[in-house]
Design a protein around this motif. Structure first.
Motif, PDB file in Angstrom:
ATOM      1  N   GLN A  48     -13.601  -1.007  -5.483  1.00  0.00           N
ATOM      2  CA  GLN A  48     -14.917  -0.418  -5.682  1.00  0.00           C
ATOM      3  C   GLN A  48     -15.276  -0.102  -7.135  1.00  0.00           C
ATOM      4  O   GLN A  48     -16.413   0.259  -7.402  1.00  0.00           O
ATOM      5  CB  GLN A  48     -15.103   0.795  -4.785  1.00  0.00           C
ATOM      6  CG  GLN A  48     -14.073   1.878  -4.931  1.00  0.00           C
ATOM      7  CD  GLN A  48     -14.377   3.051  -4.016  1.00  0.00           C
ATOM      8  OE1 GLN A  48     -15.364   3.060  -3.295  1.00  0.00           O
ATOM      9  NE2 GLN A  48     -13.530   4.068  -4.053  1.00  0.00           N
ATOM     10  N   PRO A  65       4.445   2.521  -2.510  1.00  0.00           N
ATOM     11  CA  PRO A  65       3.663   2.748  -3.727  1.00  0.00           C
ATOM     12  C   PRO A  65       4.154   1.904  -4.894  1.00  0.00           C
ATOM     13  O   PRO A  65       5.367   1.750  -5.086  1.00  0.00           O
ATOM     14  CB  PRO A  65       3.853   4.245  -4.016  1.00  0.00           C
ATOM     15  CG  PRO A  65       4.974   4.709  -3.154  1.00  0.00           C
ATOM     16  CD  PRO A  65       5.155   3.726  -2.047  1.00  0.00           C
ATOM     17  N   ALA A  91      -6.406  -0.701  -7.252  1.00  0.00           N
ATOM     18  CA  ALA A  91      -6.222   0.750  -7.457  1.00  0.00           C
ATOM     19  C   ALA A  91      -7.248   1.320  -8.432  1.00  0.00           C
ATOM     20  O   ALA A  91      -7.041   2.427  -8.928  1.00  0.00           O
ATOM     21  CB  ALA A  91      -4.811   1.007  -7.960  1.00  0.00           C
ATOM     22  N   GLY A  99      -6.171   0.045   5.148  1.00  0.00           N
ATOM     23  CA  GLY A  99      -7.600   0.335   5.313  1.00  0.00           C
ATOM     24  C   GLY A  99      -8.159   1.283   4.276  1.00  0.00           C
ATOM     25  O   GLY A  99      -9.368   1.330   4.077  1.00  0.00           O
ATOM     26  N   ASP A 156       0.849  -1.197   0.000  1.00  0.00           N
ATOM     27  CA  ASP A 156       0.000   0.000   0.000  1.00  0.00           C
ATOM     28  C   ASP A 156       0.880   1.240   0.000  1.00  0.00           C
ATOM     29  O   ASP A 156       1.893   1.301   0.690  1.00  0.00           O
ATOM     30  CB  ASP A 156      -0.957   0.034   1.191  1.00  0.00           C
ATOM     31  CG  ASP A 156      -2.133   0.971   0.894  1.00  0.00           C
ATOM     32  OD1 ASP A 156      -3.270   0.472   0.758  1.00  0.00           O
ATOM     33  OD2 ASP A 156      -1.908   2.208   0.745  1.00  0.00           O
ATOM     34  N   ARG A 202       0.102   4.096   1.191  1.00  0.00           N
ATOM     35  CA  ARG A 202      -0.063   4.933   2.388  1.00  0.00           C
ATOM     36  C   ARG A 202       0.709   4.341   3.559  1.00  0.00           C
ATOM     37  O   ARG A 202       1.197   3.217   3.503  1.00  0.00           O
ATOM     38  CB  ARG A 202      -1.541   5.057   2.741  1.00  0.00           C
ATOM     39  CG  ARG A 202      -2.362   5.625   1.588  1.00  0.00           C
ATOM     40  CD  ARG A 202      -3.719   6.031   2.036  1.00  0.00           C
ATOM     41  NE  ARG A 202      -3.635   7.195   2.898  1.00  0.00           N
ATOM     42  CZ  ARG A 202      -4.664   7.688   3.573  1.00  0.00           C
ATOM     43  NH1 ARG A 202      -5.835   7.101   3.503  1.00  0.00           N
ATOM     44  NH2 ARG A 202      -4.521   8.753   4.331  1.00  0.00           N
TER      45      ARG A 202
HETATM   46  C1  LIG Z   1     -15.783   9.875   1.733  1.00  0.00           C
HETATM   47  C2  LIG Z   1     -16.268   8.453   1.629  1.00  0.00           C
HETATM   48  C3  LIG Z   1     -17.372   8.047   2.374  1.00  0.00           C
HETATM   49  C4  LIG Z   1     -17.820   6.722   2.279  1.00  0.00           C
HETATM   50  N1  LIG Z   1     -18.864   6.299   3.073  1.00  0.00           N
HETATM   51  C5  LIG Z   1     -19.193   4.982   3.100  1.00  0.00           C
HETATM   52  C6  LIG Z   1     -20.086   4.477   4.075  1.00  0.00           C
HETATM   53  O1  LIG Z   1     -20.583   5.218   4.943  1.00  0.00           O
HETATM   54  N2  LIG Z   1     -20.364   3.135   4.070  1.00  0.00           N
HETATM   55  C7  LIG Z   1     -19.794   2.292   3.150  1.00  0.00           C
HETATM   56  O2  LIG Z   1     -20.070   1.077   3.166  1.00  0.00           O
HETATM   57  N3  LIG Z   1     -18.922   2.744   2.232  1.00  0.00           N
HETATM   58  C8  LIG Z   1     -18.593   4.062   2.205  1.00  0.00           C
HETATM   59  N4  LIG Z   1     -17.652   4.517   1.328  1.00  0.00           N
HETATM   60  C9  LIG Z   1     -17.118   3.576   0.323  1.00  0.00           C
HETATM   61  C10 LIG Z   1     -16.126   2.600   0.935  1.00  0.00           C
HETATM   62  O3  LIG Z   1     -15.331   3.243   1.893  1.00  0.00           O
HETATM   63  C11 LIG Z   1     -15.248   2.065  -0.189  1.00  0.00           C
HETATM   64  O4  LIG Z   1     -16.075   1.530  -1.219  1.00  0.00           O
HETATM   65  C12 LIG Z   1     -14.304   0.939   0.241  1.00  0.00           C
HETATM   66  O5  LIG Z   1     -13.687   1.237   1.476  1.00  0.00           O
HETATM   67  C13 LIG Z   1     -13.285   0.789  -0.886  1.00  0.00           C
HETATM   68  O6  LIG Z   1     -12.348  -0.203  -0.560  1.00  0.00           O
HETATM   69  P1  LIG Z   1     -11.232  -0.587  -1.621  1.00  0.00           P
HETATM   70  O7  LIG Z   1     -10.335  -1.547  -0.963  1.00  0.00           O
HETATM   71  O8  LIG Z   1     -11.880  -0.945  -2.898  1.00  0.00           O
HETATM   72  O9  LIG Z   1     -10.471   0.787  -1.958  1.00  0.00           O
HETATM   73  P2  LIG Z   1      -9.613   1.755  -1.027  1.00  0.00           P
HETATM   74  O10 LIG Z   1     -10.146   1.787   0.333  1.00  0.00           O
HETATM   75  O11 LIG Z   1      -9.510   3.035  -1.801  1.00  0.00           O
HETATM   76  O12 LIG Z   1      -8.197   1.044  -0.964  1.00  0.00           O
HETATM   77  C14 LIG Z   1      -7.312   1.055  -2.039  1.00  0.00           C
HETATM   78  C15 LIG Z   1      -5.913   1.137  -1.465  1.00  0.00           C
HETATM   79  O13 LIG Z   1      -5.006   1.043  -2.559  1.00  0.00           O
HETATM   80  C16 LIG Z   1      -3.918   1.890  -2.304  1.00  0.00           C
HETATM   81  N5  LIG Z   1      -3.295   2.206  -3.584  1.00  0.00           N
HETATM   82  C17 LIG Z   1      -3.827   2.829  -4.651  1.00  0.00           C
HETATM   83  N6  LIG Z   1      -2.918   2.939  -5.629  1.00  0.00           N
HETATM   84  C18 LIG Z   1      -1.792   2.343  -5.186  1.00  0.00           C
HETATM   85  C19 LIG Z   1      -0.489   2.129  -5.740  1.00  0.00           C
HETATM   86  N7  LIG Z   1      -0.161   2.551  -6.976  1.00  0.00           N
HETATM   87  N8  LIG Z   1       0.435   1.488  -4.987  1.00  0.00           N
HETATM   88  C20 LIG Z   1       0.137   1.038  -3.748  1.00  0.00           C
HETATM   89  N9  LIG Z   1      -1.070   1.234  -3.171  1.00  0.00           N
HETATM   90  C21 LIG Z   1      -2.016   1.869  -3.883  1.00  0.00           C
HETATM   91  C22 LIG Z   1      -4.534   3.098  -1.622  1.00  0.00           C
HETATM   92  O14 LIG Z   1      -3.557   3.775  -0.858  1.00  0.00           O
HETATM   93  C23 LIG Z   1      -5.631   2.458  -0.772  1.00  0.00           C
HETATM   94  O15 LIG Z   1      -5.201   2.207   0.543  1.00  0.00           O
HETATM   95  C24 LIG Z   1     -17.160   5.816   1.415  1.00  0.00           C
HETATM   96  C25 LIG Z   1     -16.042   6.232   0.688  1.00  0.00           C
HETATM   97  C26 LIG Z   1     -15.590   7.521   0.798  1.00  0.00           C
HETATM   98  C27 LIG Z   1     -14.355   7.944   0.052  1.00  0.00           C
END
Ligand SMILES: Cc1cc2nc3c(=O)[nH]c(=O)nc-3n(C[C@H](O)[C@H](O)[C@H](O)COP(=O)(O)OP(=O)(O)OC[C@H]3O[C@@H](n4cnc5c(N)ncnc54)[C@H](O)[C@@H]3O)c2cc1C
Length: 482
Positions: free
Chosen positions: A457, A245, A276, A39, A33, A35
């Motif tokens: 997502q 990253p 990503a 999470g 990740d 960051r």
């Molecule tokens: C403001 C906001 C409010 C929300 N409210 C809700 C809610 O109330 N309830 C709900 O169920 N959902 C909510 N969501 C949606 C939910 O949080 C997300 O759909 C879910 O957490 C996405 O998970 P993910 O693992 O797909 O992506 P992310 O959580 O975005 O994780 C992706 C990870 O990949 C990493 N990454 C990206 N590019 C690279 C790279 N090149 N190299 C290394 N690491 C990289 C990032 O740093 C990040 O940590 C909300 C989202 C946001 C932004």
């Protein structure tokens, strides 16, 4: 070829879920990740004693989260105790009418003829739950818990197809007689960034779930979800690297061979799961010369979700709002105004007070408040300087200050540029793809590049904590089926 070494890009809930599923099947996992903590959008940051969310504010459909944990072999109830929010939403209309939505004994209209209107609203809510509960069950117990298959969707939903046509606004008009109650119900889904007139009707299942099961918050906050997933992945032997990253996914002869980190380190892997987003994966992480044209077109046409300015306040005083989340909304039919910037002064806004349910998220006697301001989507990301974001935030904070006493100790602002540069959200779009995106606009778990898989997502079943976890599980299953 069976994958033995899999590299995962991203340690949000999708990447962690994919890692757990693969590691539990004996695959060696290395997760990276960018960051300094895991999470992604389902985590929290502690600032001056106040615990702020980095995205998700609550668990909307708890049953789906239970299913996702069960699929990973984790008993959610014991690993992740949750607090049930029984009064999740209150809306204040322009004439001062207050409408509370939540459990049956909490639903209330305070305004002219409040008692009679409350009785009517309760009856209409009951009929709506009766009508939509079977669809909610099909979604949460079936369709969202397996990879998308149109024949399967049709087989499970054909009895309800007539109901599933049209928009949320059409359905609210049909089912609710009181225009102010309709406005309050429509406000529940405004987090999608779409007015009810543009929200596909199936989004009503989120509203029905809230009215029936309430919203939920893990004890200790949303970051507890990530903590449980991280601990499970580590226990299974997964290797996790933060501050790492990924700069490139290496593709040789049409097949993935590993990753190049921004530090220059090369990681060898026979498969890569990228969380990503499809958009970032194919525009930033892969040599353009090897991007398949079908993926290039999908990326160019991807309908992105809204941007927003996150405003988080740590207060020294305790707020006692009428619900977990409060909306000041325009009348029915005018909700676009809530979703657009309000240059003459903010009148329509939403705020959430997680300390109402979990006081320990703030120092004793204090509160955490979270708001999301509508922004001008046409602004380039670099317009979001510190001075500009403070100006935009001030207007929303002033609007809140007219309704609640604010003794502000700490302010945290997250602009679209911050979401893009520090959260790594593609172009700062908070959900990646628009919640109105059609299933065919989402990205596939298995890509045309051998060994490259996608989760998160922008893949099915789309944004949301539980749904993103499922997408990670589906991508892992695609790797295992290789
Ligand atoms: C403001 C906001 C409010 C929300 N409210 C809700 C809610 O109330 N309830 C709900 O169920 N959902 C909510 N969501 C949606 C939910 O949080 C997300 O759909 C879910 O957490 C996405 O998970 P993910 O693992 O797909 O992506 P992310 O959580 O975005 O994780 C992706 C990870 O990949 C990493 N990454 C990206 N590019 C690279 C790279 N090149 N190299 C290394 N690491 C990289 C990032 O740093 C990040 O940590 C909300 C989202 C946001 C932004």
């Amino acid at each position: 070829m069976k994958a033995k070494h899999v590299a995962i890009i991203g340690g949000g809930v999708a990447g962690l879920a994919a890692g757990i599923r693969l590691a539990s099947q004996g695959v060696r996992i290395r997760l990276f990740d960018a960051r300094d903590a895991l999470g992604g959008c389902c985590s929290t940051t502690l600032l001056n004693g106040y615990r702020f969310n980095n995205g998700a504010l609550f668990v909307a459909v708890p049953r789906l989260l239970d299913h996702a944990f069960a699929r990973l072999g984790i008993d959610r109830a014991s690993a992740l105790p949750m607090h049930r929010i029984s009064t999740p939403q209150a809306s204040v209309l322009p004439d001062g009418t207050l409408i509370i939505l939540g459990d049956r004994d909490r639903v209330r209209i305070e305004g002219a003829q409040g008692d009679a209107r409350t009785a009517t609203l309760l009856g209409e809510i009951e009929r709506s739950i009766e009508k939509w509960n079977p669809v909610l069950q099909i979604f949460t117990d079936d369709l969202l818990t397996r990879p998308l298959s149109l024949p399967h969707v049709l087989a499970r939903t054909w009895r309800h197809l007539a109901k599933l046509r049209g928009t949320l606004a059409d359905e609210l008009l049909r089912s609710f007689s009181d225009p102010q109650a309709r406005a309050a119900l429509a406000a529940v889904t405004l987090y999608t960034g779409l007015p009810a007139e543009r929200t596909p009707v199936f989004q009503i299942v989120g509203l029905i779930s809230m009215l029936q099961d309430g919203l939920h918050l893990p004890i200790h906050g949303m970051g507890a979800i990530t903590d449980v997933l991280e601990a499970t992945l580590r226990r299974l032997g997964g290797e996790i690297r933060t501050d790492a990253p990924v700069a490139r996914i290496r593709v040789d002869g049409g097949r993935v061979s590993g990753l190049a980190l921004a530090s220059g380190e090369i990681v060898v892997a026979d498969a890569v799961v990228s969380t990503a987003t499809g958009m970032a994966t194919f525009t930033q992480l892969i040599d353009p010369a090897v991007v398949p044209s079908v993926m290039r077109r999908k990326t160019q046409r991807a309908p992105l979700s809204q941007r927003t300015l996150g405003i988080q306040l740590g207060l020294r005083n305790r707020l006692q709002p009428p619900a977990h989340s409060v909306n000041h909304i325009p009348p029915w039919g005018e909700q676009k105004k809530f979703l657009s910037p309000q240059p003459g002064g903010v009148r329509w806004f939403n705020y959430t007070v997680p300390t109402q349910s979990l006081p320990e998220l703030a120092p004793q006697g204090g509160s955490v408040v979270e708001m999301f301001a509508a922004v001008d989507e046409s602004l380039p990301l670099d317009a979001w300087t510190d001075a500009f974001k403070a100006d935009v935030a001030d207007a929303s904070i002033a609007a809140l200050g007219r309704h609640e006493p604010l003794d502000i100790a700490t302010t945290r602002l997250i602009s679209p540029r911050d979401y893009a540069e520090r959260w790594h959200l593609y172009q700062g779009a908070i959900y990646g793809l628009s919640p109105a995106a059609r299933p065919d606009q989402q990205f596939p778990h298995k890509t045309p590049i051998d060994g490259l898989y996608l989760a998160g997502q922008a893949t099915y079943p789309g944004f949301g904590v539980a749904t993103s976890m499922f997408s990670g599980i589906f991508a892992a299953d695609a790797v295992l089926a290789r």
